[in-house]
Design a protein around this motif. Structure first.
Motif: not given
Length: 376
Positions: A288-293, A318-323, A353-359
């Motif tokens: 991840f580049a600084p601008s991507e996090v 981040c590029p992997a998603g929103e958490f 996930k933002p919905s609450g499901e543990r990853l």
């Protein structure tokens, strides 16, 4: 001195950038060992442990988290000092156990000058110890290279009138994860602002814990970082570009992937530098580049001991998603003033996930909230 690290993969970044062109490439098993020519180094082992009955249930709540960290710091005695007892290298140890069922953090610390077989960080392969605290990579004949590794670790301590001891056996099912560009992790805009940094992730862990006069067997996953550098917290010639601390997380996801995110913070709370990495269970890697996090605090907890306010819930983009990253126990501040002079927050956290499901589950570290971090 600092309590620990800051820091820092769809496709790895190609080529070697100019700022890293003269840095040596990592070689294993040599670079599992110590690098005494550098100013600061640490081995940072953390894990999340389940009771045996819950080990195969991804929805089960973990019973414990742990951390074992060894720091090696140069000096204060010069390398050429004639005395065998001179403090050419200093070792610091931090150990902590988060009892998630009781809602309590137990921790201990050690400080010693390096001395063979008593307090040492050996070159050539991983063997770090401070008396009976130990982290060692074990190899069999013909298996000394960078293939799958097996580690053993142990520590014991006393905190809040309770004794605790943990013995660990750790298997690495995945290859070494080189953070940044081939193990060179950028820490700022300057050409010399980087560290050597790799991780061992998704470490299958068997543990034996002695606590409260009882012994229990546990299973879980662990994460090991090793990092070494001469300069980590910004440009010393530019005070406005100095970091006062950092926020970092290393998470083993349930699907076998691994996520690292971090940021270095200025005194006003703004981000000086950020980064991280994601690697899938199939080995596909993305830096991840600084601008991507982006790390956004969602909730704070105030320590009764230091009065520091720590963000214990975060929104990660981040590029992997929103958490969402949330501490499983708020009160995980480590008082390390007897060894490093610092307090910091280090503890078990859940990625969802933002919905609450543990990853996934892993460790969150936050420094510089109870006083500026110092290097040296």
């Amino acid at each position: 001195m600092i309590p620990r690290r800051s820091f820092l993969a769809l496709a790895a970044l190609p080529g070697t950038p100019g700022w890293a062109s003269n840095a040596p490439r990592l070689q294993f098993p040599r670079d599992f060992g110590a690098h005494p020519h550098t100013r600061l180094e640490w081995w940072y082992l953390t894990g999340v442990l389940h009771a045996l009955a819950d080990a195969t249930n991804p929805a089960a709540s973990p019973a414990f988290g742990y951390q074992l960290t060894f720091f090696r710091v140069q000096g204060p005695a010069p390398a050429g000092h004639p005395s065998a007892l001179a403090a050419r290298q200093v070792l610091i140890g931090h150990a902590a156990l988060s009892d998630l069922r009781q809602g309590q953090l137990l921790h201990d610390q050690r400080l010693a000058r390096a001395y063979p077989r008593v307090a040492e960080a050996r070159e050539g392969d991983c063997h770090v110890q401070m008396r009976d605290w130990l982290l060692r990579r074990e190899t069999s004949e013909g298996d000394a290279a960078a293939g799958p590794s097996r580690y053993v670790a142990r520590f014991q301590g006393q905190s809040h009138g309770q004794r605790f001891a943990l013995e660990l056996t750790l298997q690495c099912p995945q290859p070494v994860l080189l953070q940044g560009v081939d193990g060179l992790s950028k820490k700022g805009p300057g050409a010399d602002q980087f560290s050597h940094y790799y991780s061992q992730v998704q470490m299958r862990t068997q543990a034996s814990l002695r606590l409260g006069g009882q012994t229990q067997d546990l299973l879980g996953l662990s994460w090991l970082d090793q990092e070494w550098s001469d300069q980590l917290l910004g440009d010393p010639s530019a005070p406005q570009e100095q970091a006062v601390g950092w926020d970092w997380a290393g998470i083993n996801l349930l699907d076998g992937s691994a996520l690292t995110v971090f940021r270095l913070r200025r005194a006003d709370g703004s981000t000086l530098w950020s980064g991280g990495s994601w690697r899938s269970s199939q080995g596909v890697q993305r830096n991840f580049a600084p601008s991507e996090v982006r790390l956004q605090p969602l909730r704070h907890w105030r320590s009764a001991g230091s009065s520091a306010e720590y963000p214990v819930a975060w929104l990660i983009q981040c590029p992997a998603g929103e958490f969402k990253l949330s501490a499983l126990l708020d009160a995980q501040e480590v008082d390390a003033r007897m060894s490093t002079g610092m307090r910091y927050w280090e503890g078990v956290a859940s990625l969802s996930k933002p919905s609450g499901e543990r990853l996934g589950l892993g460790y969150l570290e936050m420094t510089g909230y109870a006083g500026r971090m110092r290097l040296g």
